[in-house]
Write a protein that holds these residues in place. Sequence first.
Motif, short mmCIF file in Angstrom:
data_model
loop_
_atom_site.label_atom_id
_atom_site.label_comp_id
_atom_site.label_asym_id
_atom_site.label_seq_id
_atom_site.Cartn_x
_atom_site.Cartn_y
_atom_site.Cartn_z
N LYS A 55 -19.35 -34.34 9.99
CA LYS A 55 -18.65 -33.06 10.06
C LYS A 55 -17.90 -32.84 8.76
N SER A 56 -17.44 -31.60 8.61
CA SER A 56 -16.54 -31.33 7.48
C SER A 56 -15.49 -30.33 7.94
N LYS A 57 -14.32 -30.46 7.36
CA LYS A 57 -13.24 -29.52 7.65
C LYS A 57 -12.62 -29.09 6.33
N ILE A 58 -12.25 -27.82 6.28
CA ILE A 58 -11.62 -27.31 5.07
C ILE A 58 -10.11 -27.39 5.24
N PHE A 59 -9.49 -28.17 4.38
CA PHE A 59 -8.04 -28.35 4.39
C PHE A 59 -7.38 -27.41 3.39
N PHE A 60 -6.27 -26.83 3.81
CA PHE A 60 -5.41 -26.09 2.89
C PHE A 60 -4.19 -26.98 2.66
N ILE A 61 -3.90 -27.27 1.42
CA ILE A 61 -2.77 -28.15 1.12
C ILE A 61 -1.74 -27.39 0.29
N ALA A 62 -0.53 -27.37 0.81
CA ALA A 62 0.59 -26.79 0.08
C ALA A 62 1.32 -27.96 -0.57
N TRP A 63 1.17 -28.07 -1.87
CA TRP A 63 1.74 -29.19 -2.63
C TRP A 63 3.05 -28.72 -3.26
N ALA A 64 4.15 -29.33 -2.83
CA ALA A 64 5.47 -28.96 -3.35
C ALA A 64 6.29 -30.23 -3.58
N SER A 76 5.03 -17.29 -0.46
CA SER A 76 3.72 -16.65 -0.66
C SER A 76 2.60 -17.33 0.11
N LYS A 77 2.89 -18.50 0.68
CA LYS A 77 1.83 -19.35 1.25
C LYS A 77 1.03 -18.67 2.36
N ASP A 78 1.70 -18.13 3.37
CA ASP A 78 0.98 -17.58 4.52
C ASP A 78 0.11 -16.40 4.10
N ARG A 79 0.63 -15.58 3.24
CA ARG A 79 -0.12 -14.42 2.75
C ARG A 79 -1.36 -14.87 1.99
N PHE A 80 -1.18 -15.88 1.15
CA PHE A 80 -2.33 -16.38 0.37
C PHE A 80 -3.35 -17.04 1.28
N LYS A 81 -2.86 -17.83 2.23
CA LYS A 81 -3.76 -18.54 3.14
C LYS A 81 -4.61 -17.56 3.95
N GLY A 102 -11.29 -19.19 6.84
CA GLY A 102 -12.12 -20.36 7.13
C GLY A 102 -11.39 -21.67 6.98
N ILE A 103 -10.09 -21.60 6.71
CA ILE A 103 -9.30 -22.83 6.62
C ILE A 103 -9.12 -23.39 8.02
N GLN A 104 -9.31 -24.70 8.17
CA GLN A 104 -9.24 -25.32 9.50
C GLN A 104 -8.01 -26.17 9.71
N VAL A 105 -7.51 -26.77 8.66
CA VAL A 105 -6.34 -27.63 8.79
C VAL A 105 -5.38 -27.34 7.65
N GLU A 106 -4.09 -27.26 7.97
CA GLU A 106 -3.09 -27.08 6.90
C GLU A 106 -2.25 -28.33 6.80
N LEU A 107 -1.95 -28.69 5.57
CA LEU A 107 -1.15 -29.87 5.30
C LEU A 107 -0.10 -29.48 4.27
#
Length: 140
Positions: free
Chosen positions: A83-92, A107-112, A117-122
């Motif tokens: 399987k594969s999952k697309i992760f969105f990572i907010a690096w701060a 700005s994160k939620d608007r950009f996301k 198709g993003i499946q997991v946020e980190l």
Amino acid sequence: MQANSASGMAVHDDCKLKFLELKAKRNHRFIVFKIDEKIQQVAVEKIGSPTSTYQEFTNSLPANECRYAVFDFDFTTDENCQKSKIFFIAWAPDTSRVRSKMLYASSKDRFKRELDGIQVELQATDPSEMSLDIVKGRAL
């Protein structure tokens, strides 16, 4: 290119285009996005080839600056399914400027939402918070 009335942040068309390529064609392993504070726009900073490793991805994030990133994570389930999952990572990172952290956070939620198709946020403030074990755990 669309501006966000709330934070005035624009998203470069290239961001969505490259994300679609990652999602549909799988011709990128990861994408790192940077906010250009002068022109208030999110743009693509770095792209990883399909053969890039997770280590190469984490190494591409600056130690003292915020970024957004997406990573296409391949894994095998307990039932032995690929399987594969697309992760969105907010690096701060803690060491980044406060103003930058606020800008990325606001700005994160608007950009996301632009990246369908993003499946997991980190969210991570240091590398240990986005270790491969954590990513694997979140993917399953």
